[in-house]
Design a protein around this motif. Sequence first.
Motif, mmCIF file in Angstrom:
data_model
loop_
_atom_site.group_PDB
_atom_site.id
_atom_site.type_symbol
_atom_site.label_atom_id
_atom_site.label_comp_id
_atom_site.label_asym_id
_atom_site.label_seq_id
_atom_site.Cartn_x
_atom_site.Cartn_y
_atom_site.Cartn_z
ATOM 1 N N ASP A 50 46.117 21.898 60.909
ATOM 2 C CA ASP A 50 46.796 22.376 59.773
ATOM 3 C C ASP A 50 45.440 23.285 58.899
ATOM 4 O OD1 ASP A 50 49.067 21.656 58.681
ATOM 5 O OD2 ASP A 50 48.127 19.781 57.664
ATOM 6 N N HIS A 51 43.807 23.020 59.476
ATOM 7 C CA HIS A 51 42.222 23.411 59.247
ATOM 8 C C HIS A 51 42.569 24.312 59.671
ATOM 9 C CE1 HIS A 51 38.388 24.226 58.920
ATOM 10 N NE2 HIS A 51 38.060 23.946 57.719
ATOM 11 N N ALA A 52 42.965 24.235 61.187
ATOM 12 C CA ALA A 52 42.436 25.714 62.539
ATOM 13 C C ALA A 52 43.664 26.970 61.686
ATOM 14 C CB ALA A 52 42.315 25.079 63.438
ATOM 15 N N ARG A 54 44.880 27.678 58.581
ATOM 16 C CA ARG A 54 44.446 27.732 57.236
ATOM 17 C C ARG A 54 43.940 28.862 57.347
ATOM 18 N NH1 ARG A 54 45.772 23.173 55.098
ATOM 19 N NH2 ARG A 54 43.445 22.492 55.872
ATOM 20 N N ALA A 55 42.496 28.685 58.548
ATOM 21 C CA ALA A 55 40.982 29.189 59.011
ATOM 22 C C ALA A 55 41.255 30.695 59.986
ATOM 23 C CB ALA A 55 40.350 28.601 59.554
ATOM 24 N N GLY A 56 42.419 30.765 60.728
ATOM 25 C CA GLY A 56 42.982 31.842 61.385
ATOM 26 C C GLY A 56 42.489 31.804 62.971
ATOM 27 N N THR A 57 41.541 29.905 63.013
ATOM 28 C CA THR A 57 40.999 30.166 64.625
ATOM 29 C C THR A 57 42.434 29.564 65.275
ATOM 30 O OG1 THR A 57 41.006 27.726 63.486
ATOM 31 C CG2 THR A 57 38.970 29.765 63.486
ATOM 32 N N LEU A 58 43.514 29.268 64.793
ATOM 33 C CA LEU A 58 44.324 28.914 65.671
ATOM 34 C C LEU A 58 45.680 29.645 65.666
ATOM 35 C CD1 LEU A 58 45.214 26.323 68.015
ATOM 36 C CD2 LEU A 58 46.504 25.622 65.890
ATOM 37 N N ARG A 59 46.409 30.077 66.404
ATOM 38 C CA ARG A 59 46.507 31.194 66.710
ATOM 39 C C ARG A 59 48.442 31.365 67.526
ATOM 40 N NH1 ARG A 59 42.060 33.839 66.880
ATOM 41 N NH2 ARG A 59 42.219 34.016 68.094
ATOM 42 N N PRO A 60 49.026 32.084 66.715
ATOM 43 C CA PRO A 60 50.626 32.054 67.778
ATOM 44 C C PRO A 60 50.463 32.271 69.294
ATOM 45 C CG PRO A 60 50.962 32.343 65.510
ATOM 46 C CD PRO A 60 49.811 32.816 66.045
ATOM 47 N N GLY A 61 50.634 31.001 70.009
ATOM 48 C CA GLY A 61 50.930 31.645 71.023
ATOM 49 C C GLY A 61 49.681 30.665 71.646
ATOM 50 N N SER A 62 48.041 30.568 71.465
ATOM 51 C CA SER A 62 47.444 29.788 70.913
ATOM 52 C C SER A 62 47.493 29.003 72.123
ATOM 53 C CB SER A 62 46.474 29.180 70.072
ATOM 54 O OG SER A 62 45.702 30.465 69.655
ATOM 55 N N ILE A 64 46.234 24.137 72.030
ATOM 56 C CA ILE A 64 45.209 23.362 71.998
ATOM 57 C C ILE A 64 44.691 22.337 73.281
ATOM 58 C CG2 ILE A 64 44.991 22.094 70.296
ATOM 59 C CD1 ILE A 64 47.451 22.579 69.441
ATOM 60 N N VAL A 65 43.416 22.509 73.382
ATOM 61 C CA VAL A 65 43.011 21.586 74.679
ATOM 62 C C VAL A 65 42.347 20.328 74.278
ATOM 63 C CG1 VAL A 65 40.846 22.988 75.090
ATOM 64 C CG2 VAL A 65 41.670 21.710 76.669
ATOM 65 N N GLU A 66 42.228 18.968 73.698
ATOM 66 C CA GLU A 66 41.137 18.206 72.998
ATOM 67 C C GLU A 66 40.631 17.057 74.673
ATOM 68 O OE1 GLU A 66 38.810 16.812 71.350
ATOM 69 O OE2 GLU A 66 40.036 16.989 69.622
ATOM 70 N N SER A 67 39.676 16.221 74.398
ATOM 71 C CA SER A 67 39.432 14.982 75.003
ATOM 72 C C SER A 67 40.057 13.639 74.388
ATOM 73 C CB SER A 67 37.925 15.179 74.548
ATOM 74 O OG SER A 67 37.645 13.516 75.225
ATOM 75 N N SER A 68 40.573 13.037 75.200
ATOM 76 C CA SER A 68 41.567 11.880 74.086
ATOM 77 C C SER A 68 41.880 10.835 75.278
ATOM 78 C CB SER A 68 41.904 12.540 73.785
ATOM 79 O OG SER A 68 42.969 11.017 72.934
ATOM 80 N N SER A 69 41.254 9.823 74.698
ATOM 81 C CA SER A 69 41.522 8.731 75.023
ATOM 82 C C SER A 69 43.251 7.956 75.406
ATOM 83 C CB SER A 69 40.783 6.946 75.009
ATOM 84 O OG SER A 69 41.319 6.936 73.784
ATOM 85 N N GLY A 70 44.006 8.793 74.679
ATOM 86 C CA GLY A 70 45.546 8.220 74.318
ATOM 87 C C GLY A 70 45.859 8.683 73.262
ATOM 88 N N PRO A 143 40.377 21.211 68.994
ATOM 89 C CA PRO A 143 40.006 20.512 67.358
ATOM 90 C C PRO A 143 38.862 20.439 67.542
ATOM 91 C CG PRO A 143 42.400 20.822 68.900
ATOM 92 C CD PRO A 143 41.586 20.790 69.713
ATOM 93 N N ASP A 144 38.194 19.419 68.797
ATOM 94 C CA ASP A 144 37.209 18.584 68.689
ATOM 95 C C ASP A 144 36.702 17.469 67.800
ATOM 96 O OD1 ASP A 144 34.378 17.786 69.632
ATOM 97 O OD2 ASP A 144 33.257 19.493 68.450
#
Length: 334
Positions: A50-52, A54-62, A64-70, A143-144
Amino acid sequence: MQIVTTPDRFNVPDVFVDLTRLVGQRIFLKCEGFNFAGSIKLKAAVEMIDHAERAGTLRPGSTIVESSSGNLGVALSMVAVSRGYHFICVTDARCTLTARQIMRTFGAEVYVVTQPHPVDGLVGARVRRVRQLCADNDDYFWPDQYANTANQVAHYTRTGPEILDAFPDLDLLFVGVGTAGTLMGTTRYLREHRPSVRVVAIDVIGSVTFGGPNLPRMIPGLGSALPSKQLDVSYVDDVVMVPEVDTVRACWHLARSGFLFGGSTGTVIAGASRWYEEHPEAAGGTAVAIGPDFGERYLDTVYQTQWFTDLYGAEMMDGDHAAPGSTGSERMSA
């Protein structure tokens, strides 16, 4: 009645299990798995996306990549597909097979890192892989969870108020620590609205978050091989370090009463029990422990006798802590 149009907008905030009979202390476990992602990580995932947006850093077609253990990977894969984004999860072999299958079912790509960084371990190797992917692709968004303050905001605006609304006379809070987003967001809220609450942070032996040595950990979720970018220790009154064998034993003990909780929840409960052993004078107060997840994703690890004995040795198992799967039976009929 609740009617939702997207899965990320559904979450049950007010289910607590009274653990008095099961652990011998008056602890109310806040169950955070009653949503379509199955864990507390949905709150952070929604707030960060949601934050991304609103800030415009996440746009249609982007992407998302994240590090996660599950658990965060599952939550982000669900949020991404419901909003039209592609998602890539960078994880490691500790991520359960079920979690990987769920992410792939939602259309995510799952990269499994096999070689740990010599200093920062598997988490460090995962983060380096994420950074490289983002450097190579202009339309990738990270997102980090480790540094993103929206992670904390999710719990300041939701988890903290949910707990205090249910237990306005709260004395103790037990909360597990991974990125420290849940800990910091919830605790900041409580410090402002009920500063007398004693906050007990639960971590895993092998995690460096509170200054311990970086050691191998096999259960995904809590703990970290990297120092936390969000932790402010001034908000924490006590820290309990839990060996993973106690995590498994806590999970098995609860399963014997019909409660199937995940590894992170088992760690929190084991840590709370250890804390009470050292602070018997606190018995009788109102305590809440945050239970991040349920146990279905751990059936092939935490709840398997062979997995346990391979890692910790058969001598660590006794009659009171036999794995649920070690005595159960399966019958077939024609």
